[in-house]
Design a protein around this motif. Structure first.
Motif, PDB file in Angstrom:
ATOM      1  N   UNK A 109       0.817  -1.216   0.000  1.00 27.44           N
ATOM      2  CA  UNK A 109       0.000   0.000   0.000  1.00 27.44           C
ATOM      3  C   UNK A 109       0.845   1.259   0.000  1.00 27.44           C
ATOM      4  N   UNK A 110       2.178   1.095   0.025  1.00 23.28           N
ATOM      5  CA  UNK A 110       3.050   2.256   0.130  1.00 23.28           C
ATOM      6  C   UNK A 110       2.927   3.171  -1.077  1.00 23.28           C
ATOM      7  N   UNK A 111       2.618   2.622  -2.244  1.00 25.11           N
ATOM      8  CA  UNK A 111       2.528   3.457  -3.433  1.00 25.11           C
ATOM      9  C   UNK A 111       1.344   4.416  -3.360  1.00 25.11           C
ATOM     10  N   UNK A 112       0.462   4.183  -2.389  1.00 24.39           N
ATOM     11  CA  UNK A 112      -0.666   5.109  -2.206  1.00 24.39           C
ATOM     12  C   UNK A 112      -0.251   6.392  -1.503  1.00 24.39           C
ATOM     13  N   UNK A 113       0.896   6.369  -0.857  1.00 23.13           N
ATOM     14  CA  UNK A 113       1.233   7.432   0.076  1.00 23.13           C
ATOM     15  C   UNK A 113       2.338   8.323  -0.457  1.00 23.13           C
TER      16      UNK A 113
ATOM     17  N   UNK B 210      -6.480   0.226 -14.602  1.00 17.91           N
ATOM     18  CA  UNK B 210      -6.274   0.818 -13.270  1.00 17.91           C
ATOM     19  C   UNK B 210      -6.818   2.241 -13.234  1.00 17.91           C
ATOM     20  N   UNK B 211      -6.561   3.020 -14.287  1.00 20.92           N
ATOM     21  CA  UNK B 211      -7.089   4.386 -14.362  1.00 20.92           C
ATOM     22  C   UNK B 211      -8.619   4.369 -14.404  1.00 20.92           C
ATOM     23  N   UNK B 212      -9.192   3.452 -15.172  1.00 24.39           N
ATOM     24  CA  UNK B 212     -10.653   3.346 -15.244  1.00 24.39           C
ATOM     25  C   UNK B 212     -11.248   3.109 -13.864  1.00 24.39           C
TER      26      UNK B 212
ATOM     27  N   UNK C 255      -3.404   9.553  -7.737  1.00 28.13           N
ATOM     28  CA  UNK C 255      -3.177   8.343  -8.530  1.00 28.13           C
ATOM     29  C   UNK C 255      -3.744   8.507  -9.936  1.00 28.13           C
ATOM     30  N   UNK C 256      -4.908   9.123 -10.047  1.00 31.09           N
ATOM     31  CA  UNK C 256      -5.502   9.356 -11.370  1.00 31.09           C
ATOM     32  C   UNK C 256      -4.559  10.191 -12.234  1.00 31.09           C
ATOM     33  N   UNK C 257      -4.027  11.259 -11.661  1.00 33.75           N
ATOM     34  CA  UNK C 257      -3.144  12.139 -12.429  1.00 33.75           C
ATOM     35  C   UNK C 257      -1.840  11.449 -12.817  1.00 33.75           C
ATOM     36  N   UNK C 258      -1.296  10.644 -11.925  1.00 35.28           N
ATOM     37  CA  UNK C 258      -0.062   9.921 -12.244  1.00 35.28           C
ATOM     38  C   UNK C 258      -0.298   8.917 -13.366  1.00 35.28           C
ATOM     39  N   UNK C 259      -1.407   8.183 -13.282  1.00 37.72           N
ATOM     40  CA  UNK C 259      -1.705   7.177 -14.306  1.00 37.72           C
ATOM     41  C   UNK C 259      -2.071   7.818 -15.634  1.00 37.72           C
ATOM     42  N   UNK C 260      -2.774   8.943 -15.570  1.00 41.22           N
ATOM     43  CA  UNK C 260      -3.090   9.683 -16.794  1.00 41.22           C
ATOM     44  C   UNK C 260      -1.810  10.151 -17.473  1.00 41.22           C
TER      45      UNK C 260
ATOM     46  N   UNK D 248       0.039   7.131 -19.034  1.00 41.36           N
ATOM     47  CA  UNK D 248      -0.609   6.703 -20.277  1.00 41.36           C
ATOM     48  C   UNK D 248      -0.313   7.677 -21.418  1.00 41.36           C
ATOM     49  N   UNK D 249      -0.373   8.982 -21.113  1.00 45.02           N
ATOM     50  CA  UNK D 249      -0.103   9.988 -22.144  1.00 45.02           C
ATOM     51  C   UNK D 249       1.329   9.863 -22.657  1.00 45.02           C
ATOM     52  N   UNK D 250       2.283   9.671 -21.756  1.00 41.98           N
ATOM     53  CA  UNK D 250       3.688   9.513 -22.149  1.00 41.98           C
ATOM     54  C   UNK D 250       3.887   8.262 -22.991  1.00 41.98           C
ATOM     55  N   UNK D 251       3.214   7.174 -22.583  1.00 38.90           N
ATOM     56  CA  UNK D 251       3.341   5.917 -23.324  1.00 38.90           C
ATOM     57  C   UNK D 251       2.762   6.045 -24.722  1.00 38.90           C
ATOM     58  N   UNK D 252       1.598   6.677 -24.832  1.00 37.85           N
ATOM     59  CA  UNK D 252       0.979   6.872 -26.153  1.00 37.85           C
ATOM     60  C   UNK D 252       1.872   7.730 -27.047  1.00 37.85           C
ATOM     61  N   UNK D 253       2.457   8.768 -26.480  1.00 39.44           N
ATOM     62  CA  UNK D 253       3.342   9.627 -27.258  1.00 39.44           C
ATOM     63  C   UNK D 253       4.592   8.868 -27.698  1.00 39.44           C
TER      64      UNK D 253
END
Length: 428
Positions: free
Chosen positions: A137-141, A368-370, A409-414, A417-422
């Motif tokens: 759960x550490x990645x939540x903090x 995960x983002x969904x 978490x939403x912003x990090x995953x967004x 994803x944006x970096x990966x798509x680019x």
């Protein structure tokens, strides 16, 4: 006294004696001239390191971890040096001391030393399972400590990498959990834990990030220190997007509300620079609730999701993955961590992946983002209900902390994803 097979033979048969004797060895080393000299030198190092932080414009509180491996001592030591004010920064850093010992055919056990200065010590023992649960759960903090994605143990093989990873997680834990509060209440335990608990002790310990279930040894002994064996860590809120996560139930949370208020008020008193005021008025809560809710920029997130879905459909057409349109999957935390780390390394050219791996990891992070967005919707609706304004202030704070964590978490995953798509647009 040497820590040997004979001592470990007492662990199951006479646990009070085992934990008492092994803790006495720890305290004997801790009080030795050799360790105290090393600790004194470490204090000077911390003052110099704190000075560098100050010169770089960093604000207190300061927190730096050091690893001590002293010849002739049986424990290794993690020492966290902290500074909350000018006195601690310039003259006397405050240490948090953890002795670490490998147990036969298991992994490292961590012993936190409480020195009350009056000759009576208390030892918190963190078992590997509890550290692993915190690691999940550490990645939540939030933290400025660079962490591995999970704490992997090699049973019976005590590798330096394992010790280094444990050092990072312990550092994070005490960066965020410098203070705790003990309680005893069966209702604080989940139904599952109530069925498992054979001691019927019902001791629990509240930390700033969550609660641990404990076994207590030698609380009234004059021969041994009081030992609290922390076996299970449960956060005050959970990921919800993770397949195998858990958190404190609503009934449990309400059962410990008064103790939580004491803990957070004490934290505010002892560490005012780190812990803000938690006494929220209704109007403040409403404003902060809306502020967190409005921080999500849904239009851009939708654009990123659509771009990722187009890529995923191409991968599906080529036979690399199968997309279930009727059910968005939830993944175990280790798979999520691996997917995120792998895509981050791909985007920064630190590694290469084949199309099958990219498709699998992209699907995982998209799912995960969904789920985080669905969790956010539920959080925003439920935490905004009028009935919640009647809750104790501490429950409101925990609810707001959870909402902020979901948004982060939403912003990090967004962004990932944006970096990966680019990256895929430019390189595939």
């Amino acid at each position: 006294m040497n820590i040997n097979k004979e001592l470990f033979s007492l662990r199951e048969t006479i646990p009070n004696k085992f934990w008492g004797k092994i803790s006495n060895v720890l305290l004997e080393e801790y009080k030795s001239v050799k360790f105290q000299k090393e600790l004194e030198q470490l204090g000077y190092c911390a003052i110099n390191d704190f000075r560098k932080k100050k010169n770089n414009g960093e604000n207190m509180p300061y927190h730096i971890g050091y690893l001590l491996d002293i010849e002739g001592l049986q424990f290794r030591y993690f020492v966290q040096m902290i500074a909350q004010d000018d006195f601690q920064r310039n003259i006397c850093p405050r240490p948090i001391i953890m002795g670490v010992l490998p147990f036969p055919n298991e992994s490292f056990y961590s012993f936190h030393i409480h020195d009350d200065g009056l000759g009576k010590n208390k030892i918190d023992v963190f078992v590997p399972h509890m550290i692993d649960q915190y690691a999940r759960r550490a990645y939540w903090l939030e933290t400025d400590i660079v962490l591995p994605n999970a704490w992997h143990t090699d049973k019976g093989k005590f590798k330096e990498k394992e010790l280094d990873n444990l050092f990072k997680f312990v550092g994070k834990f005490f960066a965020r959990n410098k203070i705790n509060h003990l309680g005893q209440d069966k209702v604080a335990y989940s139904i599952e834990e109530q069925e498992k608990n054979k001691s019927k002790d019902w001791t629990y310990c509240l930390w700033m990030d969550g609660m641990t279930y404990c076994d207590s040894f030698n609380a009234s002994s004059n021969e041994y220190p009081h030992v609290l064996l922390h076996k299970t860590f449960v956060p005050y809120w959970k990921g919800d997007s993770v397949k195998d996560d858990t958190c404190i139930g609503e009934d449990q949370l309400r059962a410990i509300t008064s103790k939580l208020n004491k803990l957070f008020n004490l934290a505010k008193e002892e560490f005012p620079k780190q812990y803000e005021c938690y006494n929220l008025e209704d109007s403040e809560y409403i404003i902060m609730h809306h502020k967190i809710g409005n921080s999500i920029k849904c239009d851009y997130i939708t654009h990123v999701q659509d771009t990722a879905m187009n890529l995923l459909q191409n991968f599906e057409t080529n036979g690399y993955i199968h997309i279930d349109r009727n059910c968005v999957p939830k993944y175990p935390y280790k798979e999520i961590n691996m997917a995120k780390e792998s895509l981050e390394n791909l985007c920064t050219n630190q590694s290469s992946l084949d199309d099958c791996e990219i498709a699998k990891y992209l699907l995982c992070v998209s799912a995960c983002l969904w789920w985080h967005l669905r969790v956010f919707e539920v959080w925003y609706k439920e935490s905004g209900m009028i009935k919640n304004l009647k809750d104790d202030s501490i429950l409101k704070v925990i609810r707001l902390m959870r909402g902020k964590t979901i948004v982060d978490k939403i912003n990090l995953e967004k962004d990932l994803l944006a970096q990966t798509c680019e990256y895929l647009k430019n390189n595939k």
